[in-house]
Design a protein around this motif. Structure first.
Motif, mmCIF file in Angstrom:
data_model
loop_
_atom_site.group_PDB
_atom_site.id
_atom_site.type_symbol
_atom_site.label_atom_id
_atom_site.label_comp_id
_atom_site.label_asym_id
_atom_site.label_seq_id
_atom_site.Cartn_x
_atom_site.Cartn_y
_atom_site.Cartn_z
ATOM 1 N N ASP A 32 0.837 -1.210 0.000
ATOM 2 C CA ASP A 32 0.000 0.000 0.000
ATOM 3 C C ASP A 32 0.870 1.258 0.000
ATOM 4 O OD1 ASP A 32 -2.395 -1.264 -0.161
ATOM 5 O OD2 ASP A 32 -2.898 -1.101 1.962
ATOM 6 N N LEU A 33 1.981 1.196 0.722
ATOM 7 C CA LEU A 33 2.863 2.372 0.775
ATOM 8 C C LEU A 33 3.482 2.631 -0.606
ATOM 9 C CD1 LEU A 33 4.043 4.568 2.639
ATOM 10 C CD2 LEU A 33 5.939 3.009 3.147
ATOM 11 N N ALA A 34 3.832 1.559 -1.297
ATOM 12 C CA ALA A 34 4.399 1.723 -2.649
ATOM 13 C C ALA A 34 3.377 2.404 -3.563
ATOM 14 C CB ALA A 34 4.811 0.362 -3.208
ATOM 15 N N HIS A 35 2.112 1.989 -3.450
ATOM 16 C CA HIS A 35 1.062 2.630 -4.247
ATOM 17 C C HIS A 35 0.933 4.103 -3.874
ATOM 18 C CE1 HIS A 35 -0.671 -1.451 -5.183
ATOM 19 N NE2 HIS A 35 -0.672 -0.849 -6.353
ATOM 20 N N ALA A 36 0.955 4.369 -2.581
ATOM 21 C CA ALA A 36 0.773 5.748 -2.111
ATOM 22 C C ALA A 36 1.929 6.635 -2.575
ATOM 23 C CB ALA A 36 0.666 5.774 -0.579
ATOM 24 N N VAL A 37 3.145 6.090 -2.585
ATOM 25 C CA VAL A 37 4.305 6.871 -3.043
ATOM 26 C C VAL A 37 4.163 7.149 -4.546
ATOM 27 C CG1 VAL A 37 6.813 6.750 -3.451
ATOM 28 C CG2 VAL A 37 5.870 6.070 -1.232
ATOM 29 N N ALA A 38 3.670 6.158 -5.281
ATOM 30 C CA ALA A 38 3.552 6.301 -6.738
ATOM 31 C C ALA A 38 2.399 7.222 -7.120
ATOM 32 C CB ALA A 38 3.364 4.926 -7.368
#
Ligand code: PLP
Length: 426
Positions: free
Chosen positions: A407-413
């Motif tokens: 989820d954090l990777a999505h949020a960063v992207a």
């Protein structure tokens, strides 16, 4: 006799409707159906979605020890241990166990409290009284790094002392030189955190406490978080800077059982190097018709279940049990740290020592990223100057690291602009 008129003034403008006292009762089934319905709106800590407030182990055996101990003492009152000697004995044993954990001398003393804030309030009260009695200080102050928990400023507010917050180094630890510049002949207490809530870094407790000792001033090592973390990290062979009573200048320590001791809320211990100082914490009043009223905590009547739950869990897990939990928790922390720092722009703030980390983004708006995480159900804490996100990692998070990092990777992207920069600690 006629019913007296209502005391409620119904004509106050703009007042929201007040919930009436229920005119009739309802069935337990109806009550609990509503209660559990309301609860669905709360943070889902059981799926590892919170990063403070609750410190779950995720272990059914631990939860059942806690439930059983709480239930066994749901109705008792810890105000008067002469009525409930079992509580008195358990409380004394818990105080001894925690004192041993932080290497307090046998001549030390300790008190049970409802949490870190009360332990700190009592410590500040004791220091004010020691300052008054031993040094004749009438307008005292306490000096703490600005990373110290707000409970110190709150305690100063309650006790009529001046609160002096001092700057941090670029690594977010207490700046020792600047701190001692604010110390004067009216300083009744100096504080350091081992470790602090904002970034999980440990203050230079050795330097701070020896400077306090040289000046004859009490020093509080705030281990509300660290007391149940650092000793078990030491047992696992980690090099931990000294933080407890092994340092001669440390005079008092706050140790929360309801954080990394994993006990349900309402359990903390304030430990003093000298048992005699506890007398300043005791309120003793003997002109009341029912008799002498004497106790050492802020509350009068107080819940018995935190004492029972603390005794039960410390006894159930023991040093081995806590050490094993810590081993897993440090592994979970390592996975979080590696996963976070592998994402573009993210950077950990400060050299956090245990299962707590704050991170920022050198590329994006970290609060916008945190907002996206909020919408995905993760409740991340915010920090400021610089902006960042803070996480207190608990054993339960071990099962949720991959999900979190995805989820954090999505949020960063993919994130917009920040809506919120603050979450409430109110
Ligand atoms: C370092 C530290 N000290 C004191 C406290 C206050 O503890 P409590 O919230 O139990 O009153 C906290 C709470 O998070 C803390 O992190």
């Amino acid at each position: 006799m006629a019913t007296p008129p209502s005391r409620v003034d119904e004509n106050v403008p703009n007042r929201p409707a007040r919930t009436p006292f229920p005119p009739t009762g309802q069935s337990a089934a109806a009550v609990f159906s509503e209660l559990f319905e309301r609860k669905t709106a709360d943070a889902d800590w059981q799926r590892g979605r919170t990063f403070n407030l609750v410190y779950p182990t995720g272990r059914a055996d631990v939860d059942s020890v806690l439930s059983e101990a709480n239930n066994a003492y749901l109705f008792e009152n810890a105000l008067n241990p002469t009525r409930f000697p079992s509580l008195g004995t358990m409380q004394t044993e818990v105080l001894d166990m925690v004192s041993s954990l932080v290497n307090a001398p046998l001549s030390g003393g300790a008190g049970f409290s409802s949490g870190g804030t009360e332990s700190i309030l009592l410590s500040v009260l004791v220091s004010r009284e020691r300052g008054r009695v031993e040094r004749g200080i009438t307008k005292g102050n306490i000096v703490f790094p600005s990373s110290a928990h707000p409970a110190f400023a709150k305690a100063a507010f309650y006790t009529g002392l001046e609160a002096r917050a001092t700057p941090l180094t670029p690594e977010f630890t207490a700046d020792v030189a600047q701190l001692f510049e604010r110390v004067d002949e009216n300083t009744v207490l100096i504080v350091g955190s081992a470790y602090g809530f904002p970034h999980g870094v440990i203050d230079p407790i050795e330097e701070l406490s020896s400077g306090a000792l040289e000046r004859g001033i009490p020093f509080h090592s705030d281990t509300c978080i660290g007391s149940f973390v650092l000793p078990f990290m030491e047992r696992l062979g980690h090099a931990i800077p000294p933080f407890d009573f092994r340092l001669p200048g440390v005079t008092q320590m706050s140790c929360d059982i309801h954080k990394y001791g994993y006990v349900t809320k309402g359990a903390s211990v304030i430990v003093y190097r000298d048992a005699a100082w506890l007398s300043h914490q005791i309120f003793d009043y003997d002109i009341w018709p029912p008799g002498r009223y004497r106790n050492a905590s802020v509350a009068g009547a107080r819940a018995a279940s935190p004492v029972a739950a603390s005794w039960a869990l410390l006894t159930y897990l023991g040093e081995d049990g806590y050490t094993e939990i810590m081993r897993g928790l440090l592994e979970t922390t390592r996975r979080f740290r590696e996963g976070v720092t592998a994402l573009p722009g993210l950077k950990i703030l400060g050299a956090s020592i245990g299962p707590l980390m704050s991170f920022t983004s050198e590329r994006d708006d970290i609060f916008a990223i945190a907002d996206v995480m909020d919408t995905r159900g993760w409740h991340l804490n915010r920090v400021h100057n610089p902006s960042g996100v803070q996480m207190m990692i608990a054993p339960i998070h071990g099962a949720h690291v991959d999900e979190f990092l995805a989820d954090l990777a999505h949020a960063v992207a993919d994130h917009g602009v920040a809506r919120s920069t603050m979450v409430g600690y109110t």
